[in-house]
Design a protein around this motif. Structure first.
Motif, PDB file in Angstrom:
ATOM      1  N   LEU A 344       0.824  -1.210   0.000  1.00  0.00           N
ATOM      2  CA  LEU A 344       0.000   0.000   0.000  1.00  0.00           C
ATOM      3  C   LEU A 344       0.859   1.262   0.000  1.00  0.00           C
ATOM      4  O   LEU A 344       0.523   2.255  -0.666  1.00  0.00           O
ATOM      5  CB  LEU A 344      -0.942  -0.002   1.198  1.00  0.00           C
ATOM      6  N   ALA A 345       1.960   1.247   0.733  1.00  0.00           N
ATOM      7  CA  ALA A 345       2.856   2.409   0.735  1.00  0.00           C
ATOM      8  C   ALA A 345       3.471   2.611  -0.644  1.00  0.00           C
ATOM      9  O   ALA A 345       3.595   3.750  -1.131  1.00  0.00           O
ATOM     10  CB  ALA A 345       3.948   2.224   1.783  1.00  0.00           C
ATOM     11  N   ASP A 346       3.841   1.518  -1.285  1.00  0.00           N
ATOM     12  CA  ASP A 346       4.399   1.605  -2.631  1.00  0.00           C
ATOM     13  C   ASP A 346       3.368   2.172  -3.607  1.00  0.00           C
ATOM     14  O   ASP A 346       3.680   3.037  -4.435  1.00  0.00           O
ATOM     15  CB  ASP A 346       4.861   0.214  -3.087  1.00  0.00           C
ATOM     16  N   GLU A 347       2.123   1.689  -3.521  1.00  0.00           N
ATOM     17  CA  GLU A 347       1.079   2.201  -4.404  1.00  0.00           C
ATOM     18  C   GLU A 347       0.772   3.671  -4.102  1.00  0.00           C
ATOM     19  O   GLU A 347       0.455   4.450  -5.008  1.00  0.00           O
ATOM     20  CB  GLU A 347      -0.191   1.360  -4.250  1.00  0.00           C
ATOM     21  N   LEU A 348       0.863   4.052  -2.840  1.00  0.00           N
ATOM     22  CA  LEU A 348       0.656   5.446  -2.464  1.00  0.00           C
ATOM     23  C   LEU A 348       1.702   6.346  -3.127  1.00  0.00           C
ATOM     24  O   LEU A 348       1.376   7.411  -3.668  1.00  0.00           O
ATOM     25  CB  LEU A 348       0.719   5.588  -0.940  1.00  0.00           C
ATOM     26  N   ILE A 349       2.953   5.903  -3.085  1.00  0.00           N
ATOM     27  CA  ILE A 349       4.034   6.669  -3.707  1.00  0.00           C
ATOM     28  C   ILE A 349       3.828   6.753  -5.221  1.00  0.00           C
ATOM     29  O   ILE A 349       4.028   7.800  -5.844  1.00  0.00           O
ATOM     30  CB  ILE A 349       5.405   6.036  -3.380  1.00  0.00           C
ATOM     31  N   LYS A 350       3.447   5.634  -5.822  1.00  0.00           N
ATOM     32  CA  LYS A 350       3.209   5.627  -7.277  1.00  0.00           C
ATOM     33  C   LYS A 350       2.095   6.601  -7.663  1.00  0.00           C
ATOM     34  O   LYS A 350       2.187   7.298  -8.679  1.00  0.00           O
ATOM     35  CB  LYS A 350       2.827   4.223  -7.736  1.00  0.00           C
ATOM     36  N   LYS A 351       1.044   6.631  -6.865  1.00  0.00           N
ATOM     37  CA  LYS A 351      -0.116   7.452  -7.194  1.00  0.00           C
ATOM     38  C   LYS A 351       0.116   8.930  -6.908  1.00  0.00           C
ATOM     39  O   LYS A 351      -0.288   9.797  -7.701  1.00  0.00           O
ATOM     40  CB  LYS A 351      -1.328   6.946  -6.390  1.00  0.00           C
ATOM     41  N   PHE A 352       0.770   9.225  -5.797  1.00  0.00           N
ATOM     42  CA  PHE A 352       0.869  10.613  -5.351  1.00  0.00           C
ATOM     43  C   PHE A 352       2.301  11.127  -5.308  1.00  0.00           C
ATOM     44  O   PHE A 352       2.573  12.137  -4.662  1.00  0.00           O
ATOM     45  CB  PHE A 352       0.221  10.757  -3.962  1.00  0.00           C
ATOM     46  N   GLY A 353       3.218  10.458  -5.996  1.00  0.00           N
ATOM     47  CA  GLY A 353       4.652  10.666  -6.004  1.00  0.00           C
ATOM     48  C   GLY A 353       5.199  11.984  -5.474  1.00  0.00           C
ATOM     49  O   GLY A 353       4.525  12.989  -5.453  1.00  0.00           O
ATOM     50  N   GLY A 354       6.396  11.927  -5.018  1.00  0.00           N
ATOM     51  CA  GLY A 354       7.098  13.081  -4.494  1.00  0.00           C
ATOM     52  C   GLY A 354       8.319  12.627  -3.726  1.00  0.00           C
ATOM     53  O   GLY A 354       8.395  11.474  -3.294  1.00  0.00           O
ATOM     54  N   ASP A 355       9.277  13.524  -3.577  1.00  0.00           N
ATOM     55  CA  ASP A 355      10.521  13.166  -2.904  1.00  0.00           C
ATOM     56  C   ASP A 355      10.499  13.449  -1.411  1.00  0.00           C
ATOM     57  O   ASP A 355      11.339  12.939  -0.676  1.00  0.00           O
ATOM     58  CB  ASP A 355      11.688  13.921  -3.545  1.00  0.00           C
ATOM     59  N   SER A 356       9.544  14.274  -0.984  1.00  0.00           N
ATOM     60  CA  SER A 356       9.420  14.572   0.436  1.00  0.00           C
ATOM     61  C   SER A 356       8.000  14.267   0.892  1.00  0.00           C
ATOM     62  O   SER A 356       7.059  14.226   0.084  1.00  0.00           O
ATOM     63  CB  SER A 356       9.739  16.041   0.724  1.00  0.00           C
ATOM     64  N   LEU A 357       7.833  14.063   2.186  1.00  0.00           N
ATOM     65  CA  LEU A 357       6.516  13.792   2.738  1.00  0.00           C
ATOM     66  C   LEU A 357       5.575  14.961   2.464  1.00  0.00           C
ATOM     67  O   LEU A 357       4.400  14.759   2.131  1.00  0.00           O
ATOM     68  CB  LEU A 357       6.643  13.547   4.245  1.00  0.00           C
ATOM     69  N   GLU A 358       6.091  16.176   2.545  1.00  0.00           N
ATOM     70  CA  GLU A 358       5.259  17.356   2.337  1.00  0.00           C
ATOM     71  C   GLU A 358       4.714  17.399   0.907  1.00  0.00           C
ATOM     72  O   GLU A 358       3.533  17.705   0.692  1.00  0.00           O
ATOM     73  CB  GLU A 358       6.067  18.622   2.629  1.00  0.00           C
ATOM     74  N   GLU A 359       5.556  17.083  -0.065  1.00  0.00           N
ATOM     75  CA  GLU A 359       5.130  17.110  -1.465  1.00  0.00           C
ATOM     76  C   GLU A 359       4.038  16.065  -1.725  1.00  0.00           C
ATOM     77  O   GLU A 359       3.049  16.334  -2.424  1.00  0.00           O
ATOM     78  CB  GLU A 359       6.332  16.847  -2.371  1.00  0.00           C
ATOM     79  N   ILE A 360       4.208  14.878  -1.152  1.00  0.00           N
ATOM     80  CA  ILE A 360       3.224  13.809  -1.345  1.00  0.00           C
ATOM     81  C   ILE A 360       1.888  14.199  -0.727  1.00  0.00           C
ATOM     82  O   ILE A 360       0.820  13.939  -1.301  1.00  0.00           O
ATOM     83  CB  ILE A 360       3.746  12.491  -0.734  1.00  0.00           C
ATOM     84  N   LYS A 361       1.922  14.853   0.432  1.00  0.00           N
ATOM     85  CA  LYS A 361       0.677  15.257   1.084  1.00  0.00           C
ATOM     86  C   LYS A 361      -0.075  16.290   0.247  1.00  0.00           C
ATOM     87  O   LYS A 361      -1.318  16.269   0.184  1.00  0.00           O
ATOM     88  CB  LYS A 361       0.972  15.815   2.479  1.00  0.00           C
ATOM     89  N   ILE A 362       0.648  17.198  -0.386  1.00  0.00           N
ATOM     90  CA  ILE A 362       0.006  18.178  -1.271  1.00  0.00           C
ATOM     91  C   ILE A 362      -0.704  17.459  -2.416  1.00  0.00           C
ATOM     92  O   ILE A 362      -1.868  17.744  -2.735  1.00  0.00           O
ATOM     93  CB  ILE A 362       1.045  19.188  -1.815  1.00  0.00           C
TER      94      ILE A 362
END
Length: 374
Positions: A344-362
């Motif tokens: 699920l974490a991998d799919e989250l990164i694939k879907k909402f990609g970003g290099d920092s936690l802040e970017e992914i949350k945006i």
């Protein structure tokens, strides 16, 4: 993408793991990881080794002042209780990898195979999976598990029979991670009887992931389907022999009009009247809880060993005995949580990609706004 690799043997000096793809600026709570490792060692029916081991992680890279840096994270876990004489295994255990591994890798016996095939390897999976859990918690995604069957004794409470998610928060108070107290007592008695008989037991675990957004996974290719990836991750756990999603096991004998989950629209979001599909359709999460059931076989190491063949003499004999559990189903449920968290974490990164936690949350929050507008 998140990827991980583990190394180490059951009686080696330590286990080592590397996980890559975790974004920068995630708080890495080592106390939380160590507590997860302790959860893995719990459970009535475990071997004496659990009383010796006290797993703790040693962070070697990828973390600065308790926050991830975006670089690969390296972890080691020291093995304790390894001061036993290791003998070659030439009388392979039915159900274990001793014989097939020895033949495949041209070994004299199964020792080098069992050392790596051992479920001891899952301690590192739990450590790395705990990092994935910490990432998911930043998005209010939580993963739970509990035992619903041991040795043929079923719990009367599961996701589709009266379970409330809040009950899962305290399930670790049960020595075998069972919510239904009546069934728990019967299961414990079953484990005790099996132990006295020199036998072992398997069972079934239920894993639930909550607050999953619509859109993880893909229908586009066979290897991008979310249920396919989750199934592969769970079946890779030592001893797991069967996987089903939702009420998949009864789908073959149920009318489509009774099985499929009707679609509703309420509070600016699509919902389902039921969740028989277990939260996944066409390989894509549909916004409902993801519900997985994994079946674990009985442990193949028996104090009353089964018949086998001596690899040296080719004569009939009985299998060698290695220190082992009577039942490890509760432990397997913790490992399954970590493997589900990884996917699920991998799919989250694939879907909402970003290099920092802040970017992914945006990106994540913008996606939720997009869904509300559809």
């Amino acid at each position: 993408m998140i990827r991980f690799l583990t190394a180490g043997e059951s009686h080696g000096e330590s286990l080592v793991g590397i996980i890559d793809g975790i974004p920068a600026n995630l708080y890495l709570d080592t106390d939380y990881i160590n507590k997860e490792l302790k959860r893995r060692q719990m459970g009535f029916g475990r071997s004496a080794r659990m009383q010796i081991e006290s797993d703790e992680v040693n962070i070697l890279s990828g973390v600065s002042k308790n926050f991830t840096t975006g670089s690969p994270i390296t972890i080691s876990i020291k093995n304790r209780g390894t001061n036993i004489e290791l003998v070659e295994v030439t009388k392979p255990r039915p159900g274990h990898g001793d014989l097939v591994g020895a033949l495949k890798y041209n070994q004299k016996g199964g020792r080098n195979i069992l050392e790596r095939a051992s479920a001891r390897e899952t301690a590192m999976r739990v450590a790395l999976g705990s990092i994935c859990k910490l990432l998911l918690k930043e998005f209010n995604i939580n993963i739970y598990s509990h035992v619903i069957n041991i040795g043929g004794v079923n719990s009367n409470i599961d996701y589709y029979n009266g379970l409330e998610i809040k009950e899962l928060i305290g399930v670790d108070q049960s020595s075998i991670r069972v919510i239904d107290k009546c069934s728990e007592e019967k299961m414990i008695n079953k484990i005790q009887e099996s132990k006295e008989d020199g036998d072992t037991l398997g069972g079934i675990i239920e894993i639930i992931a909550s607050n999953i957004p619509i859109g993880l996974g893909s229908h586009a290719n066979w290897d991008t389907k979310l249920d396919g990836r989750l199934a592969a991750a769970c079946i890779s756990i030592q001893g797991i022999k069967g996987i089903e999603f939702g009420l998949g096991g009864i789908a073959a004998s149920t009318l489509g009009s009774k099985f499929h989950d009707e679609i509703l629209y309420d509070d600016n979001r699509y919902k389902r009247r039921t969740n028989n599909a277990g939260g996944i359709e066409a390989g894509i999460s549909n916004g409902e809880d993801i519900v997985i059931r994994a079946t674990m076989k009985p442990i193949p190491t028996l104090k009353r060993p089964l018949e086998t063949v001596d690899m040296l003499t080719k004569e009939k004999t009985i299998a060698q005995f290695e220190r082992s559990d009577t039942c490890a189903v509760p432990s397997a449920s913790i490992v399954a949580e970590s493997m589900v968290a990884y996917i699920l974490a991998d799919e989250l990164i694939k879907k909402f990609g970003g290099d920092s936690l802040e970017e992914i949350k945006i990106n994540y929050n913008n996606y939720l706004k997009y869904l509300e507008s559809r």
